[in-house]
Every structure is written in structure tokens, then in C-alpha cells.
Design a protein around this motif. Structure first.
Motif, PDB file in Angstrom:
ATOM      1  N   ASN A   1       0.552  -1.460  -0.113  1.00 28.35           N
ATOM      2  CA  ASN A   1       0.088  -0.220  -0.235  1.00 28.35           C
ATOM      3  C   ASN A   1       0.924   1.024  -0.465  1.00 28.35           C
ATOM      4  O   ASN A   1       1.962   1.652   1.051  1.00 28.35           O
TER       5      ASN A   1
ATOM      6  N   SER B   1      -4.960   3.917   0.553  1.00 30.74           N
ATOM      7  CA  SER B   1      -4.484   4.566   1.191  1.00 30.74           C
ATOM      8  C   SER B   1      -5.167   5.210   2.772  1.00 30.74           C
ATOM      9  O   SER B   1      -6.360   6.020   2.410  1.00 30.74           O
ATOM     10  N   LYS B   2      -4.838   5.467   3.661  1.00 30.33           N
ATOM     11  CA  LYS B   2      -5.142   5.685   4.784  1.00 30.33           C
ATOM     12  C   LYS B   2      -4.700   7.013   5.013  1.00 30.33           C
ATOM     13  O   LYS B   2      -3.679   7.949   4.403  1.00 30.33           O
ATOM     14  N   ASP B   3      -5.559   8.151   5.264  1.00 30.10           N
ATOM     15  CA  ASP B   3      -5.673   9.530   5.485  1.00 30.10           C
ATOM     16  C   ASP B   3      -5.313  10.339   4.318  1.00 30.10           C
ATOM     17  O   ASP B   3      -4.693  11.950   4.168  1.00 30.10           O
TER      18      ASP B   3
END
Length: 272
Positions: A126, A238-240
Motif C-alpha cells: 500500500n 491509502s490511509k488519511d
């Protein structure tokens, strides 16, 4: 069934069943006709923004208006365009000569780091947004102090890897232009990250396609265009992630006249 199509996407062979205005307000003699030549196309584009076509009585379109993605606007950036008033008036804090060695380090480090980040994505990992932010900050700070040094270096350096260096150059140019516009630092950061990552979908394309020097075949170009879809998919995981960054990746090949891809967006349908 009638479908709504922008006139920039019309082709010969389509059957026009309705207009965006009364037929009597146009020179068209028949209320419903098949587009036969460029003269018909030019007339429709002169008088109408969009029309209705009947795909059962003629050929279909590549893009229908009801399928267009509804992307949000950014009010304070739109306000800048309307009023041309800077929100931040940046002043050079160093001369370009003083900034040059720092800019050189920032540019080289950014190229090395983005190469590693993209290689991780290529291997199936990721996207590491924390690492991406680390790439952005030294470049951002250098350009805020003085934009000339880093931009000169970006133009002069040898491009050993087009995909990676192109991403970093995009990032630097975007920050410099945003600084000129007087955008706040958070907006500069979003813009820079979007420009750095807009081609990340290319990591999912075959190496031989990316490295081909000649003209792409029709099939190869069709595959190459999928990097937009791949990029959005990577970013969504993806986070954030900031939606504006995703929208930059989604729309970076759209064109104001509607000739771009993947959605053939027109004008202000494209987020600022």
C-alpha cells in the motif's frame, strides 16, 4: 432511449433527437436528423452546449452527461480565480544563490525517496502517505524560501528515470505556481502531493510499455490510459488520503474542451 451528450463529444453517424433549446432558435430544418458531416457538427457546436441522441437510430457516444462524475468545487480557490486576490503574499527569504545547495539536496532526496515509494507500490504494498509527506516538506520549504533555485535545477538535471523525476518536477512546478497564486501552505501541500502521485498508476503498467520510445499502438495507448484508473484505486486504499489528491489523479488527463480522458469532462466539471 434518448441520451444526453455534450456537443464536443458528437460524431458523424449519431442521430440527434433533441436540443438544449427550441428547434426554432436554430437553423436546423428537421426536428431530428443524423449527423452527416463536419458542417453538421460545427453547427451543433455553435448553437448548443449539449443535445439528445437516440443510440437506437444512430451510433452511440463514448461519454454521456448522466455518467459524468460529480466532483466537488473548492470555493476558496475558485474565489481566487474570480477576484485574483492572494491569500498569502510570499516574500523571498533567501537569494537563489543561497538556496541552491539546499534545493539541490531536496531535489535529489525527493527523487530517491519517491523511487523507493513507487517501487513498494509496484511490488504490491500500500502507498505510504507518511513517507510521501516526508518527500514533500523539504521541497515545499525550499520553494517558499525562494522558488528559482529548485526550478532551475529541475530543468537542468539529467532525467535518469522519467517517471520518478517527472513526478518530482510536477511537484516543484505546482508548488511554485501555487506560491505565485498566494495559496496557503496547506493548499500548497495538497497540490504538491497530488502532482507527485498523479502518475502512480503507471506502477501497474508493463515495464516495456513505460519504456517504449516509439509511438504507441491503439491497443497500447488504451492500456496506458488505464494508469488513471489504477492510480485512483491505489490512492483510495491509502490511509488519511485527501479527496482533492484523488481527484487530481482522476482528472489530470481531462481537458477543458472535453477531449481528455477518462470521462471527457468539460470546462469547470474539472476540479480546480
Amino acid at each position: 432511449m434518448e441520451r444526453k451528450v455534450r456537443t464536443v463529444h458528437l460524431k458523424q453517424g449519431m442521430y440527434v433527437s433533441g436540443l438544449d433549446r427550441p428547434w426554432l432558435d436554430t437553423p436546423f430544418l428537421l426536428q431530428g436528423f443524423t449527423i452527416k458531416d463536419n458542417e453538421d457538427l460545427e453547427s451543433l457546436r455553435q448553437y448548443c452546449e449539449y443535445v439528445y441522441i437516440d443510440p437506437e437510430r444512430g451510433i452511440g457516444a463514448d461519454h454521456y452527461m448522466e455518467d459524468d462524475p460529480q466532483l466537488p468545487t473548492n470555493d476558496h480557490l475558485e474565489g481566487f480565480l474570480r477576484h485574483q486576490k492572494r491569500q498569502v503574499d510570499y516574500q523571498d527569504k533567501k537569494t537563489s544563490t543561497q538556496e541552491m545547495p539546499v534545493a539541490k539536496t531536496a531535489l535529489e532526496d525527493a527523487s530517491d525517496q519517491i523511487a523507493m515509494i513507487m517501487d513498494d507500490v509496484k511490488s504490491g504494498k500500500n502507498l505510504n502517505m507518511h513517507a510521501v509527506r516526508g518527500v514533500i516538506e523539504p521541497v515545499l520549504e525550499s520553494i517558499i524560501r525562494n522558488p528559482d533555485a529548485l526550478l532551475w535545477l529541475a530543468q537542468l538535471r539529467q532525467k535518469d528515470n522519467y517517471t520518478y523525476s517527472h513526478s518530482v518536477d510536477n511537484c516543484a512546478l505546482a508548488i511554485a505556481f501555487g506560491r505565485h497564486m498566494g495559496l496557503p501552505k496547506d493548499d500548497l501541500r495538497t497540490l504538491a502531493m497530488g502532482m507527485l502521485l498523479l502518475d502512480i498508476g503507471k506502477m501497474k503498467l508493463p515495464e516495456e510499455l513505460l519504456n517504449k520510445t516509439g509511438t504507441l499502438t491503439e491497443e497500447e495507448f488504451k492500456l496506458a490510459k488505464q494508469h488513471v484508473e489504477f492510480g485512483v484505486e491505489i490512492l483510495r486504499k491509502s490511509k488519511d488520503i485527501n479527496d482533492d489528491i484523488v481527484h487530481i489523479a482522476l482528472t489530470h488527463h481531462e481537458r477543458f474542451d472535453g477531449s481528455g480522458y477518462p470521462n471527457g469532462l468539460v470546462g469547470t466539471q474539472i476540479p480546480i
